[in-house]
Scaffold this motif. Structure first.
Motif, short mmCIF file in Angstrom:
data_model
loop_
_atom_site.label_atom_id
_atom_site.label_comp_id
_atom_site.label_asym_id
_atom_site.label_seq_id
_atom_site.Cartn_x
_atom_site.Cartn_y
_atom_site.Cartn_z
N ASN A 76 0.84 -1.18 0.00
CA ASN A 76 0.00 0.00 0.00
C ASN A 76 0.88 1.23 0.00
OD1 ASN A 76 -1.46 2.19 2.01
ND2 ASN A 76 -2.85 1.28 0.53
N SER A 77 0.72 2.10 -0.97
CA SER A 77 1.62 3.24 -1.14
C SER A 77 1.55 4.21 0.04
CB SER A 77 1.27 3.99 -2.44
OG SER A 77 -0.06 4.46 -2.42
N VAL A 78 0.37 4.39 0.63
CA VAL A 78 0.23 5.36 1.73
C VAL A 78 0.97 4.87 2.97
CG1 VAL A 78 -1.40 6.50 3.28
CG2 VAL A 78 -1.97 6.22 0.85
N ILE A 79 0.75 3.61 3.36
CA ILE A 79 1.36 3.10 4.58
C ILE A 79 2.87 3.05 4.45
CG2 ILE A 79 1.57 1.09 6.09
CD1 ILE A 79 -1.35 0.44 5.47
N THR A 80 3.37 2.54 3.33
CA THR A 80 4.82 2.43 3.16
C THR A 80 5.46 3.81 3.02
OG1 THR A 80 4.56 0.26 2.11
CG2 THR A 80 6.67 1.36 1.82
N SER A 81 4.77 4.76 2.41
CA SER A 81 5.31 6.11 2.30
C SER A 81 5.42 6.76 3.68
CB SER A 81 4.42 6.97 1.40
OG SER A 81 4.47 6.52 0.07
N MET A 221 12.57 -4.11 15.24
CA MET A 221 12.46 -4.88 14.01
C MET A 221 11.07 -5.50 13.89
SD MET A 221 14.93 -5.04 11.74
CE MET A 221 14.77 -6.65 10.97
N GLY A 222 10.57 -6.00 15.02
CA GLY A 222 9.24 -6.61 15.02
C GLY A 222 8.16 -5.62 14.63
N PHE A 223 8.20 -4.41 15.21
CA PHE A 223 7.20 -3.40 14.88
C PHE A 223 7.33 -2.96 13.42
CE2 PHE A 223 7.04 -2.33 19.61
CZ PHE A 223 5.77 -2.84 19.77
N CYS A 224 8.57 -2.78 12.95
CA CYS A 224 8.78 -2.36 11.55
C CYS A 224 8.21 -3.38 10.58
CB CYS A 224 10.27 -2.16 11.28
SG CYS A 224 10.98 -0.69 12.05
N LEU A 225 8.51 -4.66 10.81
CA LEU A 225 8.00 -5.71 9.92
C LEU A 225 6.49 -5.84 10.04
CD1 LEU A 225 10.84 -8.31 10.48
CD2 LEU A 225 10.23 -7.27 8.29
N SER A 226 5.96 -5.56 11.23
CA SER A 226 4.51 -5.59 11.41
C SER A 226 3.83 -4.54 10.53
CB SER A 226 4.16 -5.35 12.88
OG SER A 226 2.76 -5.24 13.07
N VAL A 227 4.36 -3.33 10.55
CA VAL A 227 3.81 -2.25 9.71
C VAL A 227 3.87 -2.62 8.23
CG1 VAL A 227 4.14 0.13 8.95
CG2 VAL A 227 4.32 -0.43 11.38
N LEU A 228 4.99 -3.17 7.80
CA LEU A 228 5.16 -3.52 6.39
C LEU A 228 4.28 -4.70 6.01
CD1 LEU A 228 9.02 -3.02 6.19
CD2 LEU A 228 7.26 -1.57 5.15
N ALA A 229 4.03 -5.61 6.95
CA ALA A 229 3.10 -6.71 6.68
C ALA A 229 1.69 -6.17 6.51
CB ALA A 229 3.15 -7.74 7.82
N PHE A 230 1.30 -5.21 7.36
CA PHE A 230 -0.01 -4.58 7.21
C PHE A 230 -0.11 -3.83 5.87
CE2 PHE A 230 -0.39 -4.67 12.01
CZ PHE A 230 -1.43 -5.59 12.02
N SER A 231 0.99 -3.18 5.47
CA SER A 231 1.01 -2.49 4.19
C SER A 231 0.79 -3.47 3.05
CB SER A 231 2.35 -1.76 3.99
OG SER A 231 2.40 -1.15 2.71
N THR A 232 1.44 -4.62 3.13
CA THR A 232 1.25 -5.66 2.12
C THR A 232 -0.18 -6.17 2.15
OG1 THR A 232 3.57 -6.33 2.36
CG2 THR A 232 2.09 -7.89 1.27
N GLY A 233 -0.74 -6.33 3.34
CA GLY A 233 -2.11 -6.80 3.46
C GLY A 233 -3.11 -5.84 2.83
N VAL A 234 -2.94 -4.54 3.09
CA VAL A 234 -3.84 -3.55 2.49
C VAL A 234 -3.67 -3.53 0.98
CG1 VAL A 234 -4.38 -1.09 2.35
CG2 VAL A 234 -3.90 -2.14 4.57
N GLY A 235 -2.41 -3.61 0.52
CA GLY A 235 -2.16 -3.65 -0.92
C GLY A 235 -2.82 -4.84 -1.58
N GLN A 236 -2.81 -6.00 -0.91
CA GLN A 236 -3.45 -7.19 -1.45
C GLN A 236 -4.96 -7.09 -1.38
OE1 GLN A 236 -1.51 -9.74 -2.93
NE2 GLN A 236 -0.08 -8.06 -2.63
N PHE A 237 -5.47 -6.55 -0.29
CA PHE A 237 -6.92 -6.41 -0.11
C PHE A 237 -7.54 -5.52 -1.18
CE2 PHE A 237 -10.64 -4.28 1.69
CZ PHE A 237 -11.40 -5.37 2.10
#
Length: 293
Positions: A76-81, A221-237
């Protein structure tokens, strides 16, 4: 000192990535200048190509997010940005540390300086290749930077927390996810087989995050990867709601967030029950700049 010892000492002085106990004024000036220049070059390039596609080069030419095509790892461009905006802001703490009167911060910042500068240059090159659709070459730079940032992490895992987040943990977490993101674009497959492979490989996010939580107690690291996993989830959704990928991505994001919170909370209240390797030593955790409270 023996000849071998002199040679080893000289080799460390010549190696920009070697760990040192102190830095000369000239070396610190070089780090400050290179840090500022590469920070601005990378930042300006990232901002420019976020909104404007290149006018020359290989076609198709798109913006950074224009090439975020539907794949199993589209973000998701917004979350990752927003994620990168926070990283850029935290990197100013790193730049400030190079001017600090505290020797701990100066040496910590200078020791990771060469890795940080190399990362900025590699990501600068990556953006230029990515927006011009040279995906395999872009992936090559991401792979090189992954090894560069991994080396920075394992060699300097006790870097003070606020420096660590902006210059090591945050960029390394994104670089790991980018291996999937850019790799999926390089392969350029969006069929059933690619989706099944994506459903399996996305659990690498969880395994990677759990490794740092278990081995280093690194909740950043855990929090960072969590955010990026959510970004991937929104992008897929937003791309294909009927697919399983977004469900897996959200599950991984939630799992990493909960585990990171479980590791972080005892450290925040000063009752750390996890005995294994710390990212930041107890003394540094209590330093004014590093307080989590």
């Amino acid at each position: 000192m023996s000849e071998n010892g002199v040679a080893a000492s000289g080799g460390r002085r010549l190696n920009p990535f070697s760990r040192r106990e102190e830095f000369s004024p000239q070396a610190l000036i070089l780090h400050r200048v290179c840090t500022l220049v590469t920070y601005l070059v990378f930042l300006i390039t990232a901002i420019y190509y976020t909104f404007k596609a290149p006018g020359e080069g290989h076609k198709p030419r798109r913006t950074i997010w224009g090439n975020n095509r539907p794949t199993a790892f589209a973000q998701n461009s917004v979350i990752t940005s927003i994620y990168w905006i926070v990283i850029f802001i935290l990197q100013l703490v790193y730049a400030w540390s190079l001017y600090s009167s505290n020797v701990v911060y100066v040496n910590a910042a200078a020791n990771i300086g060469s890795h940080y500068i190399a990362s900025n240059l590699l990501l600068f090159g990556f953006i230029h290749l990515w927006v011009r659709s040279y995906f395999w070459l872009a992936l090559l730079l991401i792979v090189i930077n992954f090894f560069n940032m991994s080396a920075a992490y394992f060699r300097h895992s006790t870097t003070p927390r606020l420096i660590h987040i902006g210059t090591i943990a945050g960029p390394l977490a994104w670089n790991f996810v980018a291996l999937y993101w850019v790799g999926a674009m390089a392969v350029h497959k969006d069929n059933l087989a690619a989706r099944i492979v994506g459903n399996i490989f996305i659990w690498g996010f969880a395994a990677y995050g759990i490794f740092f939580l278990a081995a280093f107690k690194d909740y950043t690291m855990g929090f960072c990867l969590s955010v990026l996993a959510f970004s991937t989830g929104v992008g897929q959704f937003l791309g294909k709601i009927i697919e399983l990928q977004w469900i897996f991505a959200f599950a991984i994001g939630a799992l990493l967030f909960v585990l990171s919170l479980a590791v972080a909370f005892p450290a925040w209240i000063g009752r750390d029950i996890f005995p294994r390797g710390e990212v930041v030593s107890e003394d540094r955790e209590r330093a004014p700049l590093l307080q989590d409270e």
